[in-house]
Design a protein around this motif. Structure first.
Motif, mmCIF file in Angstrom:
data_model
loop_
_atom_site.group_PDB
_atom_site.id
_atom_site.type_symbol
_atom_site.label_atom_id
_atom_site.label_comp_id
_atom_site.label_asym_id
_atom_site.label_seq_id
_atom_site.Cartn_x
_atom_site.Cartn_y
_atom_site.Cartn_z
ATOM 1 N N MET A 1 0.841 -1.150 -0.131
ATOM 2 C CA MET A 1 -0.026 0.090 0.085
ATOM 3 C C MET A 1 1.137 1.306 -0.019
ATOM 4 O O MET A 1 1.995 1.246 0.713
ATOM 5 C CB MET A 1 -0.786 0.168 1.063
ATOM 6 N N SER A 2 0.434 2.153 -1.108
ATOM 7 C CA SER A 2 1.272 3.566 -0.755
ATOM 8 C C SER A 2 0.362 4.574 -0.456
ATOM 9 O O SER A 2 -0.723 4.620 -1.079
ATOM 10 C CB SER A 2 2.103 3.866 -2.157
ATOM 11 N N VAL A 3 0.810 5.474 0.277
ATOM 12 C CA VAL A 3 -0.176 6.634 0.475
ATOM 13 C C VAL A 3 0.768 8.015 0.329
ATOM 14 O O VAL A 3 1.871 8.009 0.656
ATOM 15 C CB VAL A 3 -0.644 6.665 1.923
ATOM 16 N N ARG A 4 -0.192 9.072 -0.373
ATOM 17 C CA ARG A 4 0.760 10.157 -0.641
ATOM 18 C C ARG A 4 -0.475 11.344 -0.274
ATOM 19 O O ARG A 4 -1.406 11.318 -0.678
ATOM 20 C CB ARG A 4 1.099 10.224 -2.058
ATOM 21 N N PHE A 5 0.265 12.312 0.422
ATOM 22 C CA PHE A 5 -0.474 13.685 0.600
ATOM 23 C C PHE A 5 0.124 14.605 -0.291
ATOM 24 O O PHE A 5 1.255 14.934 -0.087
ATOM 25 C CB PHE A 5 -0.630 14.045 2.119
ATOM 26 N N GLY A 6 -0.324 15.058 -1.470
ATOM 27 C CA GLY A 6 0.034 16.027 -2.197
ATOM 28 C C GLY A 6 1.225 15.142 -2.771
ATOM 29 O O GLY A 6 1.263 14.308 -3.518
ATOM 30 N N PRO B 1 -5.890 11.600 0.795
ATOM 31 C CA PRO B 1 -4.579 11.314 0.120
ATOM 32 C C PRO B 1 -5.021 10.257 -0.949
ATOM 33 O O PRO B 1 -6.046 9.802 -1.011
ATOM 34 C CB PRO B 1 -3.990 10.521 1.489
ATOM 35 N N ALA B 2 -3.871 10.164 -1.876
ATOM 36 C CA ALA B 2 -3.916 9.257 -2.968
ATOM 37 C C ALA B 2 -3.177 7.944 -2.299
ATOM 38 O O ALA B 2 -2.375 8.000 -1.535
ATOM 39 C CB ALA B 2 -2.863 9.620 -4.024
ATOM 40 N N VAL B 3 -4.119 7.071 -2.252
ATOM 41 C CA VAL B 3 -3.950 5.549 -1.805
ATOM 42 C C VAL B 3 -3.978 4.657 -2.882
ATOM 43 O O VAL B 3 -4.817 4.591 -3.604
ATOM 44 C CB VAL B 3 -4.796 5.322 -0.614
ATOM 45 N N GLN B 4 -2.929 3.859 -3.039
ATOM 46 C CA GLN B 4 -2.792 2.859 -3.990
ATOM 47 C C GLN B 4 -2.678 1.454 -3.424
ATOM 48 O O GLN B 4 -1.860 1.373 -2.308
ATOM 49 C CB GLN B 4 -1.550 3.045 -5.102
ATOM 50 N N PRO C 1 -11.325 -2.604 -5.659
ATOM 51 C CA PRO C 1 -10.676 -3.592 -6.218
ATOM 52 C C PRO C 1 -9.293 -3.703 -6.058
ATOM 53 O O PRO C 1 -8.487 -2.415 -5.994
ATOM 54 C CB PRO C 1 -11.028 -3.343 -7.615
ATOM 55 N N GLY C 2 -8.311 -4.506 -6.086
ATOM 56 C CA GLY C 2 -7.002 -4.801 -6.036
ATOM 57 C C GLY C 2 -6.277 -3.886 -7.238
ATOM 58 O O GLY C 2 -6.995 -4.098 -8.250
ATOM 59 N N GLY C 3 -5.192 -3.283 -6.799
ATOM 60 C CA GLY C 3 -4.489 -2.740 -8.136
ATOM 61 C C GLY C 3 -4.937 -1.185 -8.273
ATOM 62 O O GLY C 3 -4.768 -0.722 -9.173
ATOM 63 N N THR C 4 -5.964 -0.919 -7.387
ATOM 64 C CA THR C 4 -6.534 0.620 -7.718
ATOM 65 C C THR C 4 -6.759 1.344 -6.449
ATOM 66 O O THR C 4 -5.717 0.825 -5.581
ATOM 67 C CB THR C 4 -7.996 0.342 -8.162
ATOM 68 N N ASP C 5 -7.555 2.507 -6.174
ATOM 69 C CA ASP C 5 -7.520 3.244 -5.037
ATOM 70 C C ASP C 5 -8.961 3.201 -4.497
ATOM 71 O O ASP C 5 -9.781 2.927 -5.125
ATOM 72 C CB ASP C 5 -6.825 4.667 -5.675
ATOM 73 N N PRO C 6 -8.931 3.821 -3.316
ATOM 74 C CA PRO C 6 -10.371 3.804 -2.836
ATOM 75 C C PRO C 6 -11.451 4.452 -3.478
ATOM 76 O O PRO C 6 -12.703 3.940 -3.293
ATOM 77 C CB PRO C 6 -9.858 4.768 -1.342
#
Length: 179
Positions: free
Chosen positions: A27-32, A51-54, A92-97
């Motif tokens: 899982m990756s999380v990015r704020f800006g 946040p952008a979450v993958q 779904p896996g491989g996507t974001d929330p």
């Protein structure tokens, strides 16, 4: 894998929020432009927007994402533990929330006092979940006293497959980012 769990143990995420688990999904999380690492400090003004979450995984896998504050209202007196900040199911896996079903809209950190931990936990679902109705705006009472473990038990989610956390504390009014 132990290297991924150690910061969660040191930060008391394992124990306060979830039981010991072995991370099996990235899982990756990015704020800006800021990538999240376990235990980093994020200013509440930077984390105000979702946040952008993958979440890795196969497209036919489904995941639940939960974000809570186990330190509400203060780390020394967490009487509102846990405060629910975000809940999305059927991702779904491989996507974001955004590809899942929103149950509780994202609420950025609002620590009133002290340094708070904000924990994002991902569970792999065994099947598509019938999502509870989305939380109405302003329905703050549903956010108080949430329990990640109880939610996972109620929905047969088992142990988490990924988790990350960051720290935030109240910003002085003159230091907040302006839009």
């Amino acid at each position: 894998m132990a290297a991924h769990v150690d910061p969660l143990v040191v930060g008391r995420v394992i124990g306060d929020v979830v039981d010991l688990f072995v991370p099996t999904v990235a899982m990756s999380v990015r704020f800006g432009t800021k990538d999240l690492t376990n235990g980093c400090e994020i200013k509440p003004s930077i984390a105000a927007d979702t946040p952008a979450v993958q979440i890795a995984g196969r497209a036919n896998d489904l995941f639940t994402l939960i974000m809570t504050d186990p330190d509400a209202p203060s780390p020394s007196e967490p009487s509102m533990r846990e405060w629910l900040h975000w809940l999305v199911v059927n991702i779904p896996g491989g996507t974001d929330p955004s590809q899942g079903e929103l149950v509780v809209p994202y609420m950025g950190p609002r620590p009133p006092v002290g340094i708070h931990r904000y924990v994002m936990v991902v569970f792999q679902q065994k099947a598509r979940m019938t999502a509870p109705p989305a939380l109405a705006p302003g329905a703050e009472a549903a956010r108080v006293g949430f329990t990640t473990r109880a939610f996972a038990d109620r929905h047969d989610l088992g142990l988490p497959v990924a988790a990350m956390y960051f720290n935030a504390q109240k910003e002085p009014a003159n230091r907040r980012r302006h839009y």
